[in-house]
Scaffold this active site. Sequence first.
Site, PDB file in Angstrom:
ATOM      1  CB  CYS A 183      -0.939  -0.010   1.191  1.00 24.31           C
ATOM      2  SG  CYS A 183      -1.777  -1.570   1.411  1.00 24.31           S
ATOM      3  CB  CYS A 234     -12.271  -2.048   7.404  1.00 25.99           C
ATOM      4  SG  CYS A 234     -12.403  -3.246   8.738  1.00 25.99           S
ATOM      5  CB  SER A 235      -9.474   1.337   4.066  1.00 26.09           C
ATOM      6  OG  SER A 235      -8.651   0.186   4.039  1.00 26.09           O
ATOM      7  CE  LYS A 242     -14.779   3.057   7.122  1.00 22.80           C
ATOM      8  NZ  LYS A 242     -15.401   2.984   5.816  1.00 22.80           N
ATOM      9  CG  HIS A 254      -6.444   1.603   0.770  1.00 19.97           C
ATOM     10  ND1 HIS A 254      -5.335   2.185   0.190  1.00 19.97           N
ATOM     11  CD2 HIS A 254      -5.938   0.660   1.628  1.00 19.97           C
ATOM     12  CE1 HIS A 254      -4.240   1.631   0.666  1.00 19.97           C
ATOM     13  NE2 HIS A 254      -4.560   0.700   1.526  1.00 19.97           N
TER      14      HIS A 254
HETATM   15  N1  COA Z   1     -16.663   0.640   4.722  1.00 24.27           N
HETATM   16  C1  COA Z   1     -17.964   0.901   4.447  1.00 24.27           C
HETATM   17  N2  COA Z   1     -18.748   0.071   3.728  1.00 24.27           N
HETATM   18  C2  COA Z   1     -18.167  -1.026   3.235  1.00 24.27           C
HETATM   19  C3  COA Z   1     -16.827  -1.348   3.467  1.00 24.27           C
HETATM   20  C4  COA Z   1     -16.073  -0.462   4.250  1.00 24.27           C
HETATM   21  N3  COA Z   1     -14.773  -0.699   4.511  1.00 24.27           N
HETATM   22  N4  COA Z   1     -16.535  -2.509   2.844  1.00 24.27           N
HETATM   23  C5  COA Z   1     -17.653  -2.902   2.225  1.00 24.27           C
HETATM   24  N5  COA Z   1     -18.646  -2.019   2.461  1.00 24.27           N
HETATM   25  C6  COA Z   1     -20.051  -2.103   2.016  1.00 24.27           C
HETATM   26  C7  COA Z   1     -20.160  -2.417   0.528  1.00 24.27           C
HETATM   27  O1  COA Z   1     -20.257  -1.243  -0.240  1.00 24.27           O
HETATM   28  C8  COA Z   1     -21.447  -3.223   0.496  1.00 24.27           C
HETATM   29  O2  COA Z   1     -22.521  -2.324   0.566  1.00 24.27           O
HETATM   30  P1  COA Z   1     -23.895  -2.614  -0.240  1.00 24.27           P
HETATM   31  O3  COA Z   1     -24.435  -3.896   0.317  1.00 24.27           O
HETATM   32  O4  COA Z   1     -24.724  -1.402   0.061  1.00 24.27           O
HETATM   33  O5  COA Z   1     -23.476  -2.742  -1.687  1.00 24.27           O
HETATM   34  C9  COA Z   1     -21.415  -3.998   1.793  1.00 24.27           C
HETATM   35  O6  COA Z   1     -20.605  -3.236   2.694  1.00 24.27           O
HETATM   36  C10 COA Z   1     -20.850  -5.397   1.674  1.00 24.27           C
HETATM   37  O7  COA Z   1     -19.677  -5.313   0.904  1.00 24.27           O
HETATM   38  P2  COA Z   1     -18.699  -6.539   0.681  1.00 24.27           P
HETATM   39  O8  COA Z   1     -17.733  -6.147  -0.404  1.00 24.27           O
HETATM   40  O9  COA Z   1     -19.478  -7.790   0.502  1.00 24.27           O
HETATM   41  O10 COA Z   1     -17.920  -6.576   2.066  1.00 24.27           O
HETATM   42  P3  COA Z   1     -16.871  -7.640   2.534  1.00 24.27           P
HETATM   43  O11 COA Z   1     -17.362  -8.199   3.809  1.00 24.27           O
HETATM   44  O12 COA Z   1     -16.501  -8.582   1.419  1.00 24.27           O
HETATM   45  O13 COA Z   1     -15.582  -6.731   2.787  1.00 24.27           O
HETATM   46  C11 COA Z   1     -14.045  -5.814   4.352  1.00 24.27           C
HETATM   47  C12 COA Z   1     -15.504  -5.878   3.894  1.00 24.27           C
HETATM   48  C13 COA Z   1     -13.934  -4.843   5.513  1.00 24.27           C
HETATM   49  C14 COA Z   1     -13.554  -7.195   4.781  1.00 24.27           C
HETATM   50  C15 COA Z   1     -13.180  -5.322   3.150  1.00 24.27           C
HETATM   51  O14 COA Z   1     -13.623  -4.050   2.770  1.00 24.27           O
HETATM   52  C16 COA Z   1     -11.708  -5.275   3.486  1.00 24.27           C
HETATM   53  O15 COA Z   1     -11.020  -6.299   3.411  1.00 24.27           O
HETATM   54  N6  COA Z   1     -11.193  -4.110   3.853  1.00 24.27           N
HETATM   55  C17 COA Z   1      -9.781  -3.962   4.204  1.00 24.27           C
HETATM   56  C18 COA Z   1      -8.958  -3.769   2.979  1.00 24.27           C
HETATM   57  C19 COA Z   1      -7.494  -3.890   3.316  1.00 24.27           C
HETATM   58  O16 COA Z   1      -7.055  -4.709   4.089  1.00 24.27           O
HETATM   59  N7  COA Z   1      -6.676  -3.056   2.672  1.00 24.27           N
HETATM   60  C20 COA Z   1      -5.256  -3.046   2.902  1.00 24.27           C
HETATM   61  C21 COA Z   1      -4.972  -2.359   4.153  1.00 24.27           C
HETATM   62  S1  COA Z   1      -3.351  -2.625   4.741  1.00 24.27           S
END
Ligand code: COA
Length: 385
Positions: A84, A207-208, A329, A333
């Site tokens: 990242c 989470c981002s 956030k 990202h």
């Molecule tokens: N913040 C706000 N809303 C979020 C979100 C977040 N971080 N992540 C997903 N959503 C929303 C989606 O838009 C979706 O909304 P909708 O139903 O209205 O369309 C819903 O939540 C479900 O999304 P989905 O993609 O199925 O979520 P998920 O459970 O697969 O993923 C996380 C969620 C948090 C696990 C994922 O965003 C993630 O892994 N984040 C971290 C990324 C990371 O590690 N980056 C590197 C950093 S070092």
Amino acid sequence: MREVAIIGVGMNDRWGELWEKSLRDLYVEAALRAIDDAGVDHIDSMYVACMSSGLFTGQEHVSSLLADYLGVAPIPAVRVESACASGGNALRLGWLEVASGASDLVLVGGVEKMTDVDGSQATLALAAASDFEWEAFNGVTFPGLYAMMARRHMHEFGTTPEQLAAASVKNHHNGTMNPVAQFQMEITVETVLNSVLVADPLHILDCSPVTDGAAAVILCPADQAKKFNSQPVKIAASAVATDAMALHSRESLVTIGSAKAAAEKAYKQAGVGPGEIDLAEVHDCFTISEICLVEDLGFTEKGKGGEFTESGATALDGRIPVNTSGGLKSKGHPVGATGVAQAIEVYKQLRGEAGKRQVKGAKRGLCHNMGGSGGTSAVHILEVM
Ligand code: COA
């Protein structure tokens, strides 16, 4: 070494799940906008920040591919990968190339196309940025690693879930004023605490997200900058530092050593201290990272990051506005693009172009971009000229 300035910037209209656009479409759009913004008729060299095009899209060798699609081949083009922190590292390499006198016009772009795979594949691709043998192989994901850091911060300093949530609430608020942001909605501390738990104590709103997007800047020697742009922005410092990748190899789970080391070098290079920074974009991949970073970048004492954030000190009208863009956030990202986009936010703020999220009278801003759980940090300090 020559002084270096940013003379043009470009991004996609809005970051998010951009299914109708490929990796090359995203990159070329942002890069052409930066070239157009700078008003240059050529570039000498290009750095492409991209973490994992192979795992996310199957495509490697993206530097040449993107030089071709941008229509700038045969200039030299190099991909930069440090998870990242790829964007921050690419910006430093572009800065070095111009500062050294090797090139006059350098394009630094970042891109990631993350939503063409499902959630589990995206999590695995991201987990490759941890110490894979010790961490990912044993089932720890990034939310899991940051959850351990959060638990330890709570244990050592009494940080509360409400204080973590305060960082997210602020960043979502700032994101409502940024047309590029993926999530442009207000949230409250209660919304965060009631959102689904991802890795205790981190909820989804700590989470981002997973994001598609690109960002690009054009660099040139500061003494030539006004030929192209009436309000260029100087890169007063550019520093990168590394640290142990595995959390268990660190001296502390709650200090991001690479951020401290890079910030120390950057402050020295710019001849300023944290008290002279007017705004900062910091790597809030999880709310706990913003809490640790406001401490490790010197904006508050170690252990006080939660209290500092909850007090409003990092809000738009606070002592040191943090993540005015909405941060990772809310803005999103797309990992390779993030470090470049942070510089774009500070560039806009210093030119007074940040609209409703403008920090009044901002003259100097800092960007902190981080790889993995802190294995790499890049810190840049930008100033009005
Ligand atoms: N913040 C706000 N809303 C979020 C979100 C977040 N971080 N992540 C997903 N959503 C929303 C989606 O838009 C979706 O909304 P909708 O139903 O209205 O369309 C819903 O939540 C479900 O999304 P989905 O993609 O199925 O979520 P998920 O459970 O697969 O993923 C996380 C969620 C948090 C696990 C994922 O965003 C993630 O892994 N984040 C971290 C990324 C990371 O590690 N980056 C590197 C950093 S070092």
